[in-house]
Structure formats: structure tokens, C-alpha cells
Write a protein that holds these residues in place. Sequence first.
Motif, PDB file in Angstrom:
ATOM      1  N   PHE A 200       0.828  -1.201   0.000  1.00  0.00           N
ATOM      2  CA  PHE A 200       0.000   0.000   0.000  1.00  0.00           C
ATOM      3  C   PHE A 200       0.864   1.253   0.000  1.00  0.00           C
ATOM      4  N   ILE A 201       1.887   1.284   0.875  1.00  0.00           N
ATOM      5  CA  ILE A 201       2.766   2.454   0.976  1.00  0.00           C
ATOM      6  C   ILE A 201       3.526   2.672  -0.327  1.00  0.00           C
ATOM      7  N   ALA A 202       4.023   1.614  -0.937  1.00  0.00           N
ATOM      8  CA  ALA A 202       4.770   1.730  -2.199  1.00  0.00           C
ATOM      9  C   ALA A 202       3.897   2.355  -3.286  1.00  0.00           C
ATOM     10  N   LYS A 203       2.639   1.920  -3.369  1.00  0.00           N
ATOM     11  CA  LYS A 203       1.723   2.473  -4.365  1.00  0.00           C
ATOM     12  C   LYS A 203       1.415   3.936  -4.074  1.00  0.00           C
ATOM     13  N   LYS A 204       1.191   4.250  -2.788  1.00  0.00           N
ATOM     14  CA  LYS A 204       0.885   5.636  -2.427  1.00  0.00           C
ATOM     15  C   LYS A 204       2.068   6.553  -2.660  1.00  0.00           C
TER      16      LYS A 204
ATOM     17  N   ILE B 232       2.210   7.368  -6.299  1.00  0.00           N
ATOM     18  CA  ILE B 232       1.201   8.369  -6.660  1.00  0.00           C
ATOM     19  C   ILE B 232       1.590   9.742  -6.126  1.00  0.00           C
ATOM     20  N   ASP B 233       1.990   9.793  -4.849  1.00  0.00           N
ATOM     21  CA  ASP B 233       2.339  11.073  -4.223  1.00  0.00           C
ATOM     22  C   ASP B 233       3.494  11.759  -4.929  1.00  0.00           C
ATOM     23  N   SER B 234       4.501  10.983  -5.334  1.00  0.00           N
ATOM     24  CA  SER B 234       5.682  11.575  -5.963  1.00  0.00           C
ATOM     25  C   SER B 234       5.398  12.074  -7.374  1.00  0.00           C
ATOM     26  N   SER B 235       4.302  11.594  -7.978  1.00  0.00           N
ATOM     27  CA  SER B 235       3.970  12.020  -9.333  1.00  0.00           C
ATOM     28  C   SER B 235       3.176  13.319  -9.366  1.00  0.00           C
ATOM     29  N   VAL B 236       2.693  13.746  -8.200  1.00  0.00           N
ATOM     30  CA  VAL B 236       1.922  14.979  -8.110  1.00  0.00           C
ATOM     31  C   VAL B 236       2.846  16.102  -7.638  1.00  0.00           C
ATOM     32  N   GLU B 237       3.055  17.070  -8.499  1.00  0.00           N
ATOM     33  CA  GLU B 237       4.004  18.143  -8.196  1.00  0.00           C
ATOM     34  C   GLU B 237       3.551  18.941  -6.971  1.00  0.00           C
ATOM     35  N   ASN B 238       4.492  19.170  -6.058  1.00  0.00           N
ATOM     36  CA  ASN B 238       4.261  19.975  -4.858  1.00  0.00           C
ATOM     37  C   ASN B 238       3.107  19.424  -3.994  1.00  0.00           C
ATOM     38  N   SER B 239       2.912  18.132  -4.027  1.00  0.00           N
ATOM     39  CA  SER B 239       1.824  17.554  -3.244  1.00  0.00           C
ATOM     40  C   SER B 239       2.185  17.516  -1.759  1.00  0.00           C
ATOM     41  N   ILE B 240       1.171  17.608  -0.919  1.00  0.00           N
ATOM     42  CA  ILE B 240       1.345  17.462   0.524  1.00  0.00           C
ATOM     43  C   ILE B 240       0.880  16.056   0.868  1.00  0.00           C
ATOM     44  N   ASN B 241       1.770  15.237   1.415  1.00  0.00           N
ATOM     45  CA  ASN B 241       1.449  13.833   1.632  1.00  0.00           C
ATOM     46  C   ASN B 241       2.195  13.304   2.849  1.00  0.00           C
TER      47      ASN B 241
END
Length: 237
Positions: A16-20, A23-32
Amino acid sequence: MDESKIKEFLIDLEKFIAKKINIDSSVENSINCCNMFDDNRMYEDEEKLLSLVLSSRNKSTSRKINTTTTVQGDSLEDLMKSLFGRVKFIDDVRITNRDLSIGQVDLQLTPIDDIAYKILGLINDQPLGMIGECKNYAPSNKIKKEEIEKTCWRACKSGSLSFFLGQEFTSGSLKEIEDFNLHKSDICKKNSGVFIVPLNLEMIKSVIEKKINFCYFIKWAIHRSKSHNLTPYLRDS
């Protein structure tokens, strides 16, 4: 939890963490959870608290530490306060240990703003708050259905997502959690984001020992509770 359950839990959590993270790293300037988790001195303090919490399982250890049941219970609350305190979008974590308008609650978690719920996967299902119960009973004294019923009532009345941490749960208590999470809209007027999220000490111990990001662990636990497939990890084999 036996070794096979712990292994199954860790495989699911890490997948689950690997998938998230992907996804998180592909969204520029995302807060995660990657940038909202304090990994300074990774779990050094929590390891000490965990040793106190678990000391009741080993009589020789208990004598060396000279701990008591009260200390063990307080240490569990302190441990969860410390872990939640590492999550940067949690503004305040309070150990209450007293009766509030919704009854006695061990932990009150205050997000700094609504971005917290988005990060935790509660974008369209946002609660009014988050609370927690911590029960450091002996392994032979499992969490019973009656205790979960009280937690369900408090969650309903306050409109809160509720974490419930214990060592072991009876089958009746887990069934009560499943039924509540599935039928909460029929039970609670304020039901948006209101879930009971059960956790056990083996999970917390594994997260600390494996140095897993606690924010992602909580996000996983909420996700599995929403999809009604967290409790199998807590059932006896």
C-alpha cells in the motif's frame, strides 16, 4: 497476531505504501505522508515507551523496570501521543483521561486544518474530529464487544473517526466494529467520516521495529476500515 498474520499485515501495508508513494511523488508539490512525517531520531523515543508498554508480558522484565499496571497504561497513551505527534498536520494530541461531553476519551487529535483529512484519504468523507482509545490489557483479557459499543456511541455523538488500540479483540468486538462501519449511516446522524479503526500492539510494534512511516500506516488502517477488510488481521488464526 501470530507470525503468519504479522507477515501478511506487513506485506499488505508495505505494498500500500509503495503504491501511495508512487502516486504522491507524481503529483508536483503535493502534501502527503512523505513530507508530513517527522523522521528525526526515527522512533528512538518510541522504542523506549514500547518496552514499558510490553513489559507486562515478561515478568522478569517487569521486575527490572519496576513498572505497574498504571505505568503500563500511561505508557501506551504516551506512545500513541508520541507517534501521532510525529505527523505534522496534527496540531495537537491530548491525553484526556477524563469525562467529556461524549464520555471518557483517552486521546483527542486536532488536525491543523482540513488538509489532514485529504492526506488521510477522507476527502469526500470528512469527520468532525478524531479520537482514540488505548487499552493495555493483559493478552488474556481481550477487548470485548461492550467496550466497542461505548466507542461507537462516542464516535456517533461527536461525529469523530475513532482509533481503538488494544492487545487482542474478541470475535464479538470485531463483529461489532464491522457492523458499525458498514451500517453507520443508519445509526449516526453525523456519520460522515465516522469509522472505528481497530489497531493492536503487534501492528504498532512492527511499524516501530521496521521503521515504517506512521502516517502511511494510519492512512492504510483508515483505508482498510473504510473498505471493511482490516479486522481479519486481528482475528485469531
